[in-house]
Motif scaffolding. Sequence first.
Motif, mmCIF file in Angstrom:
data_model
loop_
_atom_site.group_PDB
_atom_site.id
_atom_site.type_symbol
_atom_site.label_atom_id
_atom_site.label_comp_id
_atom_site.label_asym_id
_atom_site.label_seq_id
_atom_site.Cartn_x
_atom_site.Cartn_y
_atom_site.Cartn_z
ATOM 1 N N THR A 19 27.391 36.788 31.801
ATOM 2 C CA THR A 19 28.519 36.345 32.620
ATOM 3 C C THR A 19 28.052 35.321 33.654
ATOM 4 O O THR A 19 26.984 35.483 34.238
ATOM 5 C CB THR A 19 29.137 37.538 33.373
ATOM 6 O OG1 THR A 19 29.471 38.557 32.437
ATOM 7 C CG2 THR A 19 30.378 37.110 34.149
ATOM 8 N N ASP A 20 28.856 34.299 33.847
ATOM 9 C CA ASP A 20 28.562 33.318 34.900
ATOM 10 C C ASP A 20 29.209 33.826 36.197
ATOM 11 O O ASP A 20 30.426 33.738 36.369
ATOM 12 C CB ASP A 20 29.115 31.954 34.495
ATOM 13 C CG ASP A 20 28.795 30.872 35.525
ATOM 14 O OD1 ASP A 20 28.615 31.211 36.732
ATOM 15 O OD2 ASP A 20 28.722 29.694 35.149
ATOM 16 N N GLU A 21 28.372 34.377 37.090
ATOM 17 C CA GLU A 21 28.886 35.001 38.323
ATOM 18 C C GLU A 21 29.711 34.027 39.157
ATOM 19 O O GLU A 21 30.761 34.379 39.694
ATOM 20 C CB GLU A 21 27.724 35.482 39.202
ATOM 21 C CG GLU A 21 26.940 36.644 38.650
ATOM 22 C CD GLU A 21 25.748 36.961 39.547
ATOM 23 O OE1 GLU A 21 25.500 36.185 40.509
ATOM 24 O OE2 GLU A 21 25.067 37.957 39.296
ATOM 25 N N ASP A 22 29.168 32.806 39.291
ATOM 26 C CA ASP A 22 29.861 31.846 40.152
ATOM 27 C C ASP A 22 31.192 31.437 39.560
ATOM 28 O O ASP A 22 32.179 31.266 40.284
ATOM 29 C CB ASP A 22 28.974 30.622 40.394
ATOM 30 C CG ASP A 22 27.767 30.980 41.242
ATOM 31 O OD1 ASP A 22 27.907 31.880 42.098
ATOM 32 O OD2 ASP A 22 26.699 30.393 41.046
ATOM 33 N N ALA A 23 31.228 31.292 38.240
ATOM 34 C CA ALA A 23 32.495 30.959 37.586
ATOM 35 C C ALA A 23 33.507 32.081 37.814
ATOM 36 O O ALA A 23 34.688 31.826 38.101
ATOM 37 C CB ALA A 23 32.274 30.741 36.088
ATOM 38 N N LEU A 24 33.031 33.333 37.714
ATOM 39 C CA LEU A 24 33.930 34.474 37.902
ATOM 40 C C LEU A 24 34.444 34.525 39.347
ATOM 41 O O LEU A 24 35.646 34.706 39.590
ATOM 42 C CB LEU A 24 33.208 35.773 37.538
ATOM 43 C CG LEU A 24 34.046 37.052 37.620
ATOM 44 C CD1 LEU A 24 35.311 36.940 36.779
ATOM 45 C CD2 LEU A 24 33.224 38.264 37.186
ATOM 46 N N ALA A 30 38.240 34.062 40.548
ATOM 47 C CA ALA A 30 38.865 35.095 41.374
ATOM 48 C C ALA A 30 39.526 34.455 42.602
ATOM 49 O O ALA A 30 40.657 34.788 42.951
ATOM 50 C CB ALA A 30 37.827 36.129 41.796
ATOM 51 N N LEU A 31 38.813 33.522 43.217
ATOM 52 C CA LEU A 31 39.359 32.867 44.407
ATOM 53 C C LEU A 31 40.639 32.109 44.054
ATOM 54 O O LEU A 31 41.630 32.161 44.789
ATOM 55 C CB LEU A 31 38.309 31.915 44.991
ATOM 56 C CG LEU A 31 38.472 31.556 46.461
ATOM 57 C CD1 LEU A 31 38.451 32.780 47.351
ATOM 58 C CD2 LEU A 31 37.348 30.585 46.881
ATOM 59 N N SER A 71 38.862 37.191 47.115
ATOM 60 C CA SER A 71 37.473 36.751 47.321
ATOM 61 C C SER A 71 36.530 37.914 47.001
ATOM 62 O O SER A 71 36.716 39.036 47.478
ATOM 63 C CB SER A 71 37.253 36.267 48.752
ATOM 64 O OG SER A 71 37.194 37.346 49.646
ATOM 65 N N VAL A 72 35.539 37.649 46.151
ATOM 66 C CA VAL A 72 34.527 38.642 45.779
ATOM 67 C C VAL A 72 33.156 37.987 45.921
ATOM 68 O O VAL A 72 33.052 36.770 45.980
ATOM 69 C CB VAL A 72 34.726 39.113 44.325
ATOM 70 C CG1 VAL A 72 36.063 39.826 44.171
ATOM 71 C CG2 VAL A 72 34.629 37.937 43.350
ATOM 72 N N ALA A 73 32.102 38.803 46.007
ATOM 73 C CA ALA A 73 30.764 38.254 46.242
ATOM 74 C C ALA A 73 29.938 38.295 44.966
ATOM 75 O O ALA A 73 29.733 39.368 44.395
ATOM 76 C CB ALA A 73 30.055 39.045 47.336
ATOM 77 N N PRO A 74 29.464 37.127 44.473
ATOM 78 C CA PRO A 74 28.563 37.129 43.320
ATOM 79 C C PRO A 74 27.249 37.834 43.671
ATOM 80 O O PRO A 74 26.838 37.856 44.836
ATOM 81 C CB PRO A 74 28.331 35.647 43.024
ATOM 82 C CG PRO A 74 28.970 34.877 44.114
ATOM 83 C CD PRO A 74 29.694 35.801 45.021
ATOM 84 N N ASP A 112 39.891 37.956 32.787
ATOM 85 C CA ASP A 112 40.518 37.545 31.528
ATOM 86 C C ASP A 112 40.181 36.093 31.208
ATOM 87 O O ASP A 112 39.995 35.722 30.054
ATOM 88 C CB ASP A 112 42.047 37.707 31.630
ATOM 89 C CG ASP A 112 42.462 39.174 31.598
ATOM 90 O OD1 ASP A 112 41.591 40.017 31.283
ATOM 91 O OD2 ASP A 112 43.629 39.474 31.914
ATOM 92 N N GLU A 113 40.081 35.298 32.271
ATOM 93 C CA GLU A 113 39.792 33.870 32.061
ATOM 94 C C GLU A 113 38.315 33.646 31.740
ATOM 95 O O GLU A 113 37.965 32.907 30.823
ATOM 96 C CB GLU A 113 40.178 33.105 33.343
ATOM 97 C CG GLU A 113 39.872 31.623 33.310
ATOM 98 C CD GLU A 113 40.086 30.980 34.682
ATOM 99 O OE1 GLU A 113 40.948 31.463 35.455
ATOM 100 O OE2 GLU A 113 39.381 29.992 34.980
ATOM 101 N N VAL A 114 37.419 34.303 32.503
ATOM 102 C CA VAL A 114 35.988 33.968 32.416
ATOM 103 C C VAL A 114 35.240 34.807 31.371
ATOM 104 O O VAL A 114 34.337 34.317 30.694
ATOM 105 C CB VAL A 114 35.330 34.114 33.802
ATOM 106 C CG1 VAL A 114 33.828 33.927 33.728
ATOM 107 C CG2 VAL A 114 35.937 33.115 34.771
ATOM 108 N N LEU A 115 35.593 36.083 31.260
ATOM 109 C CA LEU A 115 34.832 36.950 30.342
ATOM 110 C C LEU A 115 35.277 36.791 28.894
ATOM 111 O O LEU A 115 34.572 37.211 27.980
ATOM 112 C CB LEU A 115 34.971 38.427 30.752
ATOM 113 C CG LEU A 115 34.505 38.805 32.155
ATOM 114 C CD1 LEU A 115 34.551 40.305 32.357
ATOM 115 C CD2 LEU A 115 33.096 38.283 32.405
#
Lengths: 481, 481
Positions: free
Chosen positions: B420-425, B429-430, B435-438, B477-480
């Motif tokens: 998973t690309d944390e930053d993309a996720l 989300a933003l 807002s969530v923390a990678p 749903d978008e990133v994963l």
Amino acid sequence: MYERSSVAELAGRLRQEVDRYSPGEKLPSSRDLVETHRVSPVTVSRALAQLAVEGLVVTRPGAGAYRAAPRTAPAAPGDTSWQEVALSADASADQVPRSVDAGGVLATLTAPPPGVIELSGGYLPPNLRPEKALSAALARAGRRPGAWERPPTEGVEELRGWFAREIGGHGGSVSAADVLITAGGQSAITTALRALAAPGAAVLVESPTYPGLLAAARASGLRPVPVPVDTDGVRPALLEGAFRASGARVFICQPLFQNPSGAVLSKERRTAVLDAARQAGAFVVEDDFARQLVHEDAGPLPDTLRSADPDGRVVHLRSLTKVTSPSLRVGALAAHGPVLERLRAVQTVDSFFVSRPLQEAALELVGAPAWPRHLRAVAARLRERREVMLTALAREVPALCVTHAPRGGHNLWLRLPDGTDEDALAGAALRAGVSVAPGRPYFAAEPAARHLRLSFAPAAGDSEIAEGVRRLRTACDEVLA
Amino acid sequence: MYERSSVAELAGRLRQEVDRYSPGEKLPSSRDLVETHRVSPVTVSRALAQLAVEGLVVTRPGAGAYRAAPRTAPAAPGDTSWQEVALSADASADQVPRSVDAGGVLATLTAPPPGVIELSGGYLPPNLRPEKALSAALARAGRRPGAWERPPTEGVEELRGWFAREIGGHGGSVSAADVLITAGGQSAITTALRALAAPGAAVLVESPTYPGLLAAARASGLRPVPVPVDTDGVRPALLEGAFRASGARVFICQPLFQNPSGAVLSKERRTAVLDAARQAGAFVVEDDFARQLVHEDAGPLPDTLRSADPDGRVVHLRSLTKVTSPSLRVGALAAHGPVLERLRAVQTVDSFFVSRPLQEAALELVGAPAWPRHLRAVAARLRERREVMLTALAREVPALCVTHAPRGGHNLWLRLPDGTDEDALAGAALRAGVSVAPGRPYFAAEPAARHLRLSFAPAAGDSEIAEGVRRLRTACDEVLA
């Protein structure tokens, strides 16, 4: 061949004797022991072996027995001795001195014992503080909507704007976006030093200068390099030389009513200082601590160095603490260019931000109608106090030479007769009931002369200042005689 | 031999042509120029000399003429470019990285844009703060006699006593004299790191750990060495190995509800951690940030590491900020032995002391009858919020694996599907309004897996938490996919 009891007996006797020998000292030979104690060589050998097991002696085959080094006692619970090693040893970083000397700072932060008149500190006494306005401002600040939210890390916008106008003057050369709110002046100095210089680097300081600056620089692993000051401020030729010799990229100074000398940087030297910094690719940190401590009779003040700097050369530093209360820990750094981001990052990582209600209280205070009245009162009282102290000094202790009678700040810098023991004089003064600051901590290197710093801020009033100087005379009579 | 006009003419033509060449590229030979422009060799030579004077070409005797590197434009007033050099170059100290990365800290300190639900921060929302009590306490504090005096540099005596009782528990193993009041938890971390380790030294940290710790260590010139954590806290065998491999004399950890993993150090490991530190002659900094963020259903809490340490091995760290307001910047360090003097000296030199009215306000607050009620309310609400978030996560995004459901603190640490690309996720989300923390900033070195940290503290209430998780589902749903 030998009896167990005679071994134990001899070991017992030797155990008592062995303490008379120093570690490493040779004990009597086996032959001597055989003769003295009238036992067999095997008994001697076994008894010595017993003492060796106990760690009392060391036997070296063919050379004899020696008193062992005392064995380290097993650490008892509660023994913190190991910390001394841990706080000093650091194989990977042995170039940076580890201990932190807070002595010079504590000397000005610690209240003197009861009955002692304070001529050594740096804060205004209760009757010169705007205490009622402070209490009211703090109470209002704590009730403002959002007061207990996190503030922006760079500070509350309106307070940044106020500092920007104070620092930039009417020209408006400083904007709120250039300002970072700090937790008072000392935090601002630490942030600036840590942002501008890496551990191990040199930083140029005035000589003499404020001991808290020297301590902050050293605690951040920097090497303070002193550049002498005279009554016109720092000496430009020496500054240029110091930049060249040290490779420093920072010069930190107080161009206005310098602490402790009271010197004001002259107009010609202002240009020379900025030129020297430009040539060296260096920053100038302008600690403008005394602009609000101007005396009534000062006349117009010179502009800030910041006002003559379009290129982001000057990092400007202010504090509200000096003219209000040591506990209103609010100050500001103003800078222009990429350095601002570095300053902000250092402060954020070190301490996040300054408590919002304190910032709001500062804003309430400086926006109140009483604020200009407070500044005028301080200006009038400081002038009076300066004159009272100068008069008392001339009358009581003419042997102490006042190097400069400043029209701002609260310090007099006295040159002592050659060979005076500063610490003995300060000690005698304390016994006589007055606290004064010896000059040595104000120098980064060996000073050319002995000094004393007297402050006319902290005393309760004029008569206390005069009485303090009389007590200083008692000390001088004792030590200078 | 040559005409001035033809030199000027050729120079003019060459001046236009020379821009077509890259810096360092060879220009046509003199012979070629003679032929192309039908001029004499001397004219060519003079024209090239002219261009060399202008800084456009460099001539190398015997080798020909080359396009010169573009000359630096003279700095216009207001050009701060020189700062980039000054902020980076430092011949004397090139071993210590200069830039300070506040990114990880700012991510948790900056309020999200309007309309965005905050599941990333670390502070309680207004409705969980004791705001009325804070305002009242601050107002009273500012009116207390002596409120605007300088406090003792180590802190107000009664507040030190309160922290001592909190930290030492009923056994009374900590006294007021062991406590130093700090300006919140981050300042306490900075002070501890700067007191215990010199620039260049290694410091052991948990992995993952709080990004503000990594930033503070790096800003002080230290090298954070990560030691992996599992659900029982730090892994002792790896800790011993890290002490040996790094020579570190400091391990800093959060044994209770560790940030971000929520892990609690098990009883067996507590002993192992202290033994490993003892063997290494090292300090353990115990950041007990979450003791007052315990959930209602937690049961009895484990003792502090401090309580199992008679030898001054543990430097204990507390903050009042987490359970009250980010702007009540009051915390404490407790230590025993010579290290206490070092801690006090570092804080004094860096920032003097903590504002007295803030200390008095903290004392008023924790002494009020409402204080235990506030703690109980926070414990009940945090438990509810945790359950709401866990339920929502299981329902909406079962692909995100919750590593641990902690009974204290406010963090859930989610393992993401491999790759998973944390930053993309976090970005998606933003955009979806949460807002969530990678996870990456929580690791001092390359992590073995991808993570996300969610906090159930800052949201306004349960329904906002559930809605935040629904928005996170949109991002997943978008990133994963």
